[in-house]
Design an enzyme around this catalytic site. Structure first.
Site, short mmCIF file in Angstrom:
data_model
loop_
_atom_site.label_atom_id
_atom_site.label_comp_id
_atom_site.label_asym_id
_atom_site.label_seq_id
_atom_site.Cartn_x
_atom_site.Cartn_y
_atom_site.Cartn_z
N ARG A 28 0.81 -1.22 0.00
CA ARG A 28 0.00 0.00 0.00
C ARG A 28 0.85 1.28 0.00
NH1 ARG A 28 -4.06 -0.87 4.68
NH2 ARG A 28 -2.34 -2.09 5.48
N LYS A 79 -14.01 8.08 0.19
CA LYS A 79 -13.32 7.93 1.48
C LYS A 79 -12.26 9.02 1.66
CE LYS A 79 -10.06 4.69 1.76
NZ LYS A 79 -9.44 3.35 1.88
C1 R5P Z 1 -7.27 1.34 0.59
O1 R5P Z 1 -7.23 1.99 -0.45
C2 R5P Z 1 -7.47 -0.14 0.62
O2 R5P Z 1 -8.13 -0.62 -0.51
C3 R5P Z 1 -8.22 -0.55 1.85
O3 R5P Z 1 -9.52 0.00 1.82
C4 R5P Z 1 -7.53 -0.09 3.08
O4 R5P Z 1 -6.15 -0.27 2.95
C5 R5P Z 1 -8.01 -0.83 4.29
O5 R5P Z 1 -7.27 -0.42 5.40
P1 R5P Z 1 -7.94 -0.26 6.80
O6 R5P Z 1 -8.63 -1.54 7.13
O7 R5P Z 1 -6.78 0.03 7.71
O8 R5P Z 1 -8.87 0.91 6.73
#
Ligand code: R5P
Length: 283
Positions: free
Chosen positions: A89, A179
């Protein structure tokens, strides 16, 4: 081809070996007194071997590198299989002075010689090395179908193609949310253009890490009057209090695949990985 079972992915490695009708090679991993890892293959890797080891932690990554080296020293041609590829990520320099961790990790594995196979990486890593990315969307479709959702949602625009593909498999509508990351483990989510009132919604994502994204999304959809809200993701990192965050938010069902072995792993990516490895062998 033979399959080495890395300690992080023992069950999945076994399943892959069964799919391939291939011998499973056990790997013992212990610690030297100074804390460094001591790795030993307890079988012959043969001419060609897949080392299956998700790299959820730094330790897992070092284990992968040592297993690859051990197999190569016995003359095997190696494919490194990291069903979950950690550090993916951090795929760009967001702030001056940061690394592209994805590039560093891919190089660390592939520089030793093997190609790398992974499943649903957050970003396509193929710019950084010889990497094959497999899509677990059909597996997510299998997980979600029995839940009978009528709406499949992506928690952000980047994931909307996955939601659309799962929606097609299960015969449902799809949409995405917008988001904004507030801090390291806090995310605010706002709807884009959907009505969830009275609907059975499922949210699909590549990874649930802290659960911030998913739990905020679940809360918002509850407020909007969804009848039920389920969550499915390829990778269940489920760090810290992710599970309790999700349960407190009111998620009705939660499932992930076995790229990481968790108590919510309801579907296996073993056939997907076996197919990917077969294609490599047959060219
Ligand atoms: C972000 O762009 C990814 O697709 C996931 O939504 C994200 O990394 C999830 O991370 P967390 O569970 O810490 O919010």
């Amino acid at each position: 081809m033979r399959v080495v079972a890395g300690p992080r992915s023992q069950r999945l490695a076994f399943r892959v070996s069964e799919e391939l009708d291939a011998e499973l090679v056990r790997a013992d991993v212990s610690r030297f007194p100074d804390g460094e890892q001591s790795v030993r293959l307890r079988g012959d890797p043969g001419d060609r071997v897949a080392v299956v080891q998700s790299t959820r932690t730094d330790r897992d990554l070092v284990t992968m590198m040592l297993l690859v080296d051990a197999a190569r020293r016995q003359g095997a041609s190696v494919t490194a299989v990291a069903p979950y590829l950690g550090y993916a990520r951090q795929d760009q320099v967001f702030e001056p002075g940061q690394p592209v961790s994805l590039a560093a990790v891919v190089r660390a594995v592939t520089a030793q010689g093997p190609d790398l196979v992974t499943v649903d990486p957050h970003t396509d890593p193929s710019d950084h090395g010889d990497v094959t990315s497999l899509s677990a969307t059909p597996v997510l479709g299998e997980v979600v179908e029995p839940w009978g959702p009528d709406l499949v949602l992506a928690p952000d625009e980047g994931a909307k193609d996955r939601a659309a593909a799962v929606a097609e498999i299960v015969g449902a509508d799809h949409d995405h949310l917008v988001k904004t990351r507030v801090s390291g483990d806090e995310v605010s989510v706002e709807p884009h253009s959907l009505s969830v009132d009275g609907r059975d919604a499922v949210i699909v994502d590549d990874v649930i890490a802290t659960g911030g994204t998913m739990s905020e999304t679940v809360s918002i959809l509850k407020e909007q009057g969804a009848s039920s809200i389920s969550a499915a993701a390829t990778h269940g990192v489920l760090a810290g209090s992710a599970v309790s965050r999700l349960l407190s938010a009111g998620v009705d069902r939660l499932a992930v695949t076995d790229t990481l072995e968790t108590s919510f792993s309801e579907a296996t990516v073993a056939p997907l990985i076996a197919d990917g490895l077969r294609q490599k062998v047959t060219g």
